[in-house]
Design an enzyme around this catalytic site. Structure first.
Site, PDB file in Angstrom:
ATOM      1  N   ASP A 199      84.811 -67.270  -0.659  1.00  0.00           N
ATOM      2  CA  ASP A 199      83.914 -65.974   0.289  1.00  0.00           C
ATOM      3  C   ASP A 199      84.352 -64.700   1.449  1.00  0.00           C
ATOM      4  O   ASP A 199      85.126 -64.892   1.488  1.00  0.00           O
ATOM      5  CB  ASP A 199      82.386 -66.902   1.308  1.00  0.00           C
ATOM      6  CG  ASP A 199      81.855 -67.432   0.189  1.00  0.00           C
ATOM      7  OD1 ASP A 199      81.172 -66.811  -0.569  1.00  0.00           O
ATOM      8  OD2 ASP A 199      80.949 -67.986   1.233  1.00  0.00           O
ATOM      9  N   GLU A 205      70.490 -69.514  -4.792  1.00  0.00           N
ATOM     10  CA  GLU A 205      70.611 -70.812  -3.244  1.00  0.00           C
ATOM     11  C   GLU A 205      69.101 -70.347  -3.285  1.00  0.00           C
ATOM     12  O   GLU A 205      68.154 -68.775  -3.132  1.00  0.00           O
ATOM     13  CB  GLU A 205      71.359 -69.714  -2.596  1.00  0.00           C
ATOM     14  CG  GLU A 205      71.266 -71.226  -1.292  1.00  0.00           C
ATOM     15  CD  GLU A 205      72.569 -70.898  -0.069  1.00  0.00           C
ATOM     16  OE1 GLU A 205      71.953 -71.473   0.680  1.00  0.00           O
ATOM     17  OE2 GLU A 205      73.027 -70.313  -0.603  1.00  0.00           O
TER      18      GLU A 205
END
Length: 286
Positions: A102, A201
């Protein structure tokens, strides 16, 4: 004369990687679109990577480490150095899965050039294969800029934790027609910019299904739909390390109770002098 070599697949703290096998590649991940679902979990340490690697197609060094490892209130305070340290550990502990790292908040949003500088730093420091960044169409030029310069990018749309202050919390996204349309457009923009895969998500399920059916790169669901091209969870959530988890988490074990029980037994044995026993101490030589 021929010689037979036997690989030692045992692991230890000094030798974390069991066998020098060939890793999966970014093109191999892309080719899984519409095929057997991809398996992805988060990893932040060498030992976790060792245990997850044989079973996963991808390991995500998520900025969720801010909460899971450091006890921070959100992912926002996570730094590039934190991601680099944990990313390098996961690469050292794995040999099969594609490692994705990330990009933390503030390391890529300002400009494509800033994003390239941050992404190059992470890949050089860790040996990871790709980076992940959050955001929709506004980030499409950045995704294109990175991929054209040799940095594979995984996108992330829907509930984007780095934007928690704008979103006002961690609730499911896409409950209004306007927001649903924006999430679909965001996904399409990121895919068209060259992302090799896309995390979806915390969205209502029809959005995830529509995105999966309309973009050409694999979708990775987390609180999305079983019809996505793969799934990801935070490993500590999946293993039952925390009492409270999101609705979309399934607890596949109860490791918190196992750790607590083992620690209680250890403490009892220490206090009763049952540990260490004869097997754990060194006797003098004859």
């Amino acid at each position: 004369m021929s010689t037979t070599y036997t690989l030692d697949t045992a692991t230890s703290r000094a030798n974390p990687t069991p066998a020098p096998l060939k890793r999966l590649t970014i093109p191999a991940i892309r080719r899984q679109k519409g095929k057997t679902p991809l398996v992805m979990l988060t990893a932040y340490t060498v030992r976790t990577a060792q245990l997850l690697d044989p079973h996963c197609d991808m390991l995500l060094v998520g900025d969720s480490l801010g909460q899971v490892i450091y006890g921070l209130p959100s992912t926002v305070p996570v730094t590039l150095d934190m991601m680099a340290a944990h990313g390098a550990a996961v690469v050292r502990g794995s040999y099969h899965a594609v490692v994705v790292i990330d990009m933390p908040f503030g390391s890529y949003e300002a400009s494509p050039e800033k994003a390239f500088e941050s992404a190059a730093f992470l890949l050089k420091q860790t040996g990871a294969a790709a980076v992940k960044l959050e955001g929709g169409t506004a980030m499409a030029p950045t995704v294109k800029f990175l991929t054209e310069r040799g940095i594979p990018v995984m996108g992330h749309v829907g509930l984007t934790p780095q934007a928690v202050n704008i979103l006002g919390g961690y609730g499911a996204r896409g409950r209004t027609p306007e927001e649903a349309a924006k999430i679909v457009a965001d996904a399409q923009g990121i895919a068209e910019a060259g992302a090799f895969s896309l995390v979806i998500e915390g969205v209502v399920e029809p959005i995830a299904i529509e995105i999966t059916n309309t973009i050409d790169c694999p979708t990775i669901g987390i609180g999305a739909s079983a019809q996505c091209d793969g799934q990801v969870l935070v490993t500590e959530d999946m293993l039952g390390m925390f009492e409270r988890t999101a609705k979309f988490v399934k607890r596949f074990a109860d490791i918190a109770d196992t750790i607590s029980s083992a620690t209680q037994t250890y403490a009892d044995d220490v206090r009763s002098r049952a540990f260490p026993g004869a097997e754990q101490v060194y006797a003098p030589k004859d």
